[in-house]
Every structure is written in structure tokens, then in C-alpha cells.
Motif scaffolding. Structure first.
Motif, mmCIF file in Angstrom:
data_model
loop_
_atom_site.group_PDB
_atom_site.id
_atom_site.type_symbol
_atom_site.label_atom_id
_atom_site.label_comp_id
_atom_site.label_asym_id
_atom_site.label_seq_id
_atom_site.Cartn_x
_atom_site.Cartn_y
_atom_site.Cartn_z
ATOM 1 N N UNK A 196 0.780 -1.214 0.000
ATOM 2 C CA UNK A 196 0.000 0.000 0.000
ATOM 3 C C UNK A 196 0.812 1.264 0.000
ATOM 4 N N UNK A 197 2.120 1.182 0.186
ATOM 5 C CA UNK A 197 2.937 2.404 0.264
ATOM 6 C C UNK A 197 3.212 2.954 -1.131
ATOM 7 N N UNK A 198 2.969 4.245 -1.362
ATOM 8 C CA UNK A 198 3.223 4.832 -2.685
ATOM 9 C C UNK A 198 4.709 5.008 -2.946
ATOM 10 N N UNK A 199 5.078 5.009 -4.199
ATOM 11 C CA UNK A 199 6.455 5.237 -4.606
ATOM 12 C C UNK A 199 6.514 6.471 -5.499
ATOM 13 N N UNK A 200 7.668 7.115 -5.508
ATOM 14 C CA UNK A 200 7.827 8.275 -6.386
ATOM 15 C C UNK A 200 7.753 7.814 -7.832
ATOM 16 N N UNK A 201 7.079 8.577 -8.673
ATOM 17 C CA UNK A 201 6.959 8.220 -10.074
ATOM 18 C C UNK A 201 5.835 7.249 -10.371
ATOM 19 N N UNK A 202 5.065 6.819 -9.362
ATOM 20 C CA UNK A 202 3.966 5.890 -9.579
ATOM 21 C C UNK A 202 2.872 6.553 -10.420
ATOM 22 N N UNK A 203 2.369 5.823 -11.419
ATOM 23 C CA UNK A 203 1.314 6.418 -12.260
ATOM 24 C C UNK A 203 0.045 6.625 -11.436
ATOM 25 N N UNK A 204 -0.764 7.578 -11.874
ATOM 26 C CA UNK A 204 -1.884 8.079 -11.077
ATOM 27 C C UNK A 204 -2.855 6.982 -10.678
ATOM 28 N N UNK A 205 -3.171 6.070 -11.599
ATOM 29 C CA UNK A 205 -4.161 5.042 -11.300
ATOM 30 C C UNK A 205 -3.687 4.125 -10.170
ATOM 31 N N UNK A 206 -2.431 3.761 -10.211
ATOM 32 C CA UNK A 206 -1.887 2.895 -9.169
ATOM 33 C C UNK A 206 -1.793 3.640 -7.844
ATOM 34 N N UNK A 207 -1.401 4.905 -7.905
ATOM 35 C CA UNK A 207 -1.326 5.707 -6.688
ATOM 36 C C UNK A 207 -2.702 5.835 -6.041
ATOM 37 N N UNK A 208 -3.735 5.999 -6.853
ATOM 38 C CA UNK A 208 -5.093 6.107 -6.325
ATOM 39 C C UNK A 208 -5.535 4.798 -5.672
ATOM 40 N N UNK A 209 -5.198 3.666 -6.292
ATOM 41 C CA UNK A 209 -5.547 2.367 -5.712
ATOM 42 C C UNK A 209 -4.888 2.191 -4.359
ATOM 43 N N UNK A 210 -3.636 2.572 -4.247
ATOM 44 C CA UNK A 210 -2.927 2.445 -2.978
ATOM 45 C C UNK A 210 -3.523 3.379 -1.921
#
Length: 215
Positions: A1-15
């Protein structure tokens, strides 16, 4: 569940939704390529407990996770033995270089000669239900127990775990020979060639030569 720098928006939203406890919402926006994560999220969204969610992941993927965990434990043991890679100790398990056969060391004086000749080597554990373990009271057994206590509390050497995968386990040598070594200069480059046994990694050799981790 932890976000990473550069993560695309859709994946960041899921997390972000997952961290808020919204498993259904996370499942809805997670890209289809994340099959293992979607399987687990789907189970959580249906109200299943975390254990069932983990087991909802396809078995082949779960087996891959366990294999990676075995490697992590082996590397932790190897780190504890780095300064003694070429030294045998009473009660530890040695392996023959030619065929991987494992045995308990009882006669250090005799086996040390074979170890110096690279006929055999100290071994580390790929934990599992059929793993041959060092003798009780040996330093090797203490090192293995310390690794398990730190990284696999409650599982034990068999790794009978919640993922429903039961690895067999095996002994792996802590060192390996470099064969057919060659070095040549090609313009501004230095070309290094060598042959490794199965299961060994060229990156490990290069990192050791350069004394730094490769990107």
C-alpha cells in the motif's frame, strides 16, 4: 500500500484507497495487470480475513513469493558467515561441489583439507520441510536459529506458512568457483568473462569485484 515516487496516477489512487480501508475501491481502480493484488483485494472486499485474501492469490505466484523469502533468509545467513566462507566448523552441514550432496561435519581436520581444495564448502539453508540442519549446539545451528527468529518468527525451519505452500528446502554452498575466467581490453572497456554454476549470479561477482552494489 505504500506509494512510490513516479507511480502512475491510477496505481497511486488504488494504494490511497487501500490505505483508507476501501478494498473494493482499490480493486476497482487497480490496473488489470496486477493479478495477485486484485485477487487479494477481491477477497478483502468480500469481507474475507487477511489469511483468505493471501490464499486467494494464484498458487504459482504464492510459491514464487515463498521462494523469494527463502532467498532472503539464505542471504541473511550468508551475511553472518561472510568472514568465514572458507572455514568449516564442527556440526555444520557441508556440501560437495561436484553434486551438492550434504553431510554433517564431524572431522574438521580432514574436511578442511578438502575445503581448501574446493572439493566441498560450508552451506547455508534454503529453509523447508526436508532441510538437513546443523547439529544442536553448533554455531551454524545458532546462526540459523537467529535468522529465523529475526525474519520468520513463528514459522520454524519448515516454513509451514499461511500461504499454503510447503517448500522442500535444500542446502546451498556459501561459495562457488569461477571457471573459464577471462579479462581483455576492448577500446575503453574492460571485458570480463566467466562461467558460473546453476543458481549463481554474475551481478554478485561483479559487485564483489567493484565493492559496490550495481544499479
Amino acid at each position: 500500500g505504500s506509494p512510490r515516487s513516479g507511480t502512475r496516477a491510477r496505481l497511486a489512487e488504488a494504494r490511497a484507497r487501500y490505505r483508507r480501508g476501501d478494498a473494493q475501491g482499490a480493486w476497482e481502480v487497480l490496473p488489470p495487470s496486477f493479478t495477485a493484488e486484485r485477487a487479494a483485494l477481491g477477497a478483502l472486499a468480500r469481507g474475507r480475513p487477511p489469511l483468505d485474501a493471501a490464499r486467494a492469490i494464484p498458487r504459482a505466484r504464492r510459491a514464487f513469493y515463498v521462494s523469494a523469502f527463502q532467498s532472503l533468509l539464505f542471504n541473511a545467513y550468508l551475511t553472518r558467515r561472510l568472514e568465514r566462507l572458507d572455514q568449516l566448523e564442527v556440526g555444520e552441514v557441508a556440501v560437495l561441489q561436484r553434486n551438492g550432496a550434504a553431510f554433517l561435519v564431524t572431522d574438521v581436520a580432514t574436511d578442511a583439507v578438502r575445503c581448501a581444495a574446493f572439493e566441498l564448502s560450508p552451506s547455508g539453508p534454503s529453509f523447508g520441510r526436508r532441510l538437513l540442519r546443523p547439529a544442536e549446539g553448533s554455531s551454524a545451528r545458532a546462526d540459523e536459529d537467529a535468522v529465523l527468529a529475526a525474519l520468520a518468527p513463528g514459522l520454524g525451519p519448515e516454513l509451514t506458512d499461511a500461504l499454503g505452500v510447503r517448500p522442500q528446502g535444500e542446502r546451498r554452498p556459501l561459495r562457488f568457483p569461477l571457471e573459464d575466467v577471462g579479462v581483455e581490453v576492448a577500446g575503453d572497456d574492460l571485458v570480463l568473462t566467466f562461467f558460473l554454476p546453476r543458481g549463481c549470479y554474475a551481478t554478485s561477482v561483479v559487485e564483489e569485484l567493484q565493492k559496490r552494489q550495481l544499479d
